[in-house]
Write a protein that holds these residues in place. Sequence first.
Motif, short mmCIF file in Angstrom:
data_model
loop_
_atom_site.label_atom_id
_atom_site.label_comp_id
_atom_site.label_asym_id
_atom_site.label_seq_id
_atom_site.Cartn_x
_atom_site.Cartn_y
_atom_site.Cartn_z
N HIS A 68 -16.73 5.34 -22.83
CA HIS A 68 -16.32 4.03 -23.57
C HIS A 68 -16.25 3.70 -25.22
O HIS A 68 -17.65 4.63 -25.55
CB HIS A 68 -17.10 2.81 -22.93
CG HIS A 68 -16.86 2.58 -22.04
ND1 HIS A 68 -16.60 1.24 -20.80
CD2 HIS A 68 -16.10 3.45 -20.58
CE1 HIS A 68 -15.86 1.52 -20.21
NE2 HIS A 68 -15.67 2.62 -19.73
N ALA A 69 -14.93 3.49 -26.16
CA ALA A 69 -15.84 3.01 -27.52
C ALA A 69 -16.85 2.58 -27.10
O ALA A 69 -16.66 0.79 -27.17
CB ALA A 69 -14.34 2.80 -27.94
N GLU A 70 -17.62 2.25 -28.17
CA GLU A 70 -18.39 1.02 -29.33
C GLU A 70 -18.13 0.08 -29.43
O GLU A 70 -18.36 -0.63 -28.55
CB GLU A 70 -19.76 1.54 -29.67
CG GLU A 70 -20.51 1.15 -30.19
CD GLU A 70 -21.70 1.66 -31.55
OE1 GLU A 70 -21.83 1.25 -32.03
OE2 GLU A 70 -21.51 3.39 -30.93
N ASN A 71 -17.06 -0.36 -29.85
CA ASN A 71 -16.77 -0.80 -31.07
C ASN A 71 -15.22 -1.87 -30.11
O ASN A 71 -14.29 -2.26 -30.99
CB ASN A 71 -16.60 -0.52 -32.08
CG ASN A 71 -17.58 -0.91 -33.01
OD1 ASN A 71 -18.78 -1.40 -32.50
ND2 ASN A 71 -17.94 -0.09 -33.80
N CYS A 72 -14.96 -0.64 -28.95
CA CYS A 72 -13.73 -1.43 -28.45
C CYS A 72 -13.73 -2.91 -27.52
O CYS A 72 -14.56 -2.87 -26.34
CB CYS A 72 -13.10 -0.22 -28.04
SG CYS A 72 -11.99 -0.76 -26.33
N VAL A 73 -13.07 -3.81 -27.94
CA VAL A 73 -13.32 -5.46 -27.14
C VAL A 73 -12.64 -5.14 -25.47
O VAL A 73 -13.81 -5.19 -24.98
CB VAL A 73 -12.70 -6.04 -27.07
CG1 VAL A 73 -11.67 -5.89 -27.15
CG2 VAL A 73 -12.70 -7.56 -26.69
N PHE A 74 -11.46 -3.74 -24.94
CA PHE A 74 -11.44 -3.73 -24.02
C PHE A 74 -12.39 -2.50 -23.00
O PHE A 74 -12.99 -3.18 -22.03
CB PHE A 74 -10.06 -3.37 -23.68
CG PHE A 74 -9.04 -3.51 -24.05
CD1 PHE A 74 -9.47 -5.38 -24.14
CD2 PHE A 74 -7.90 -3.19 -24.21
CE1 PHE A 74 -8.60 -6.37 -24.45
CE2 PHE A 74 -7.04 -4.38 -24.27
CZ PHE A 74 -6.95 -5.47 -24.83
N CYS A 75 -12.98 -2.01 -23.85
CA CYS A 75 -14.34 -1.26 -23.55
C CYS A 75 -15.63 -2.25 -22.50
O CYS A 75 -16.10 -1.84 -21.96
CB CYS A 75 -15.29 0.25 -23.88
SG CYS A 75 -13.27 1.24 -24.03
N ARG A 76 -15.86 -2.73 -24.10
CA ARG A 76 -16.46 -3.81 -23.66
C ARG A 76 -16.63 -4.52 -22.63
O ARG A 76 -17.71 -5.46 -21.98
CB ARG A 76 -17.10 -4.77 -25.34
CG ARG A 76 -17.48 -4.02 -25.91
CD ARG A 76 -17.40 -4.59 -27.24
NE ARG A 76 -19.20 -5.40 -27.62
CZ ARG A 76 -19.42 -6.20 -28.05
NH1 ARG A 76 -18.13 -6.30 -28.96
NH2 ARG A 76 -20.10 -7.25 -28.01
#
Length: 146
Positions: free
Chosen positions: A6-14
């Motif tokens: 997951h990308a650290e700063n990606c809202v959808f990953c979060r």
Amino acid sequence: MSAAPHAENCVFCRIVSGELPASRVFEDEHTLVIMDIQSVNPGHVLVLVKPHRANVYALEDELAGAVFRTAARMARAVKAAFGCEGVTLLQANEKAGAQTVFHFHIHVLPRWEGDGMALAWPVKNPPREALEEMAVKLRAALQSVA
């Protein structure tokens, strides 16, 4: 299918990881469906791929098939639940394509006549010869992107 981290700063990953709240509608191995916080009409949902993929170019065929199956299923559910007169599926890639969140997703938008949403583009009507030239280029490109 190999899942990218997951990308650290990606809202959808979060959201996928549960770090951020969302109104979850459906989830399977490859996809997550959430209510769109910036809804156009009641029932507007986003179909996300679970692993981070920035755009359509990054989707392997299995994930592409999974996300479209979920989008079709959600379109049927939106129609049944909200009685809309139509459904628009919207998916954008890269800044020039109007993408604003760089994690692949498909909008499933319930639509009614006169709902204020417009999808219009300047039609250019190229001649048949130009269309044939474009088709040749695309057939050649398909050989290298399969």
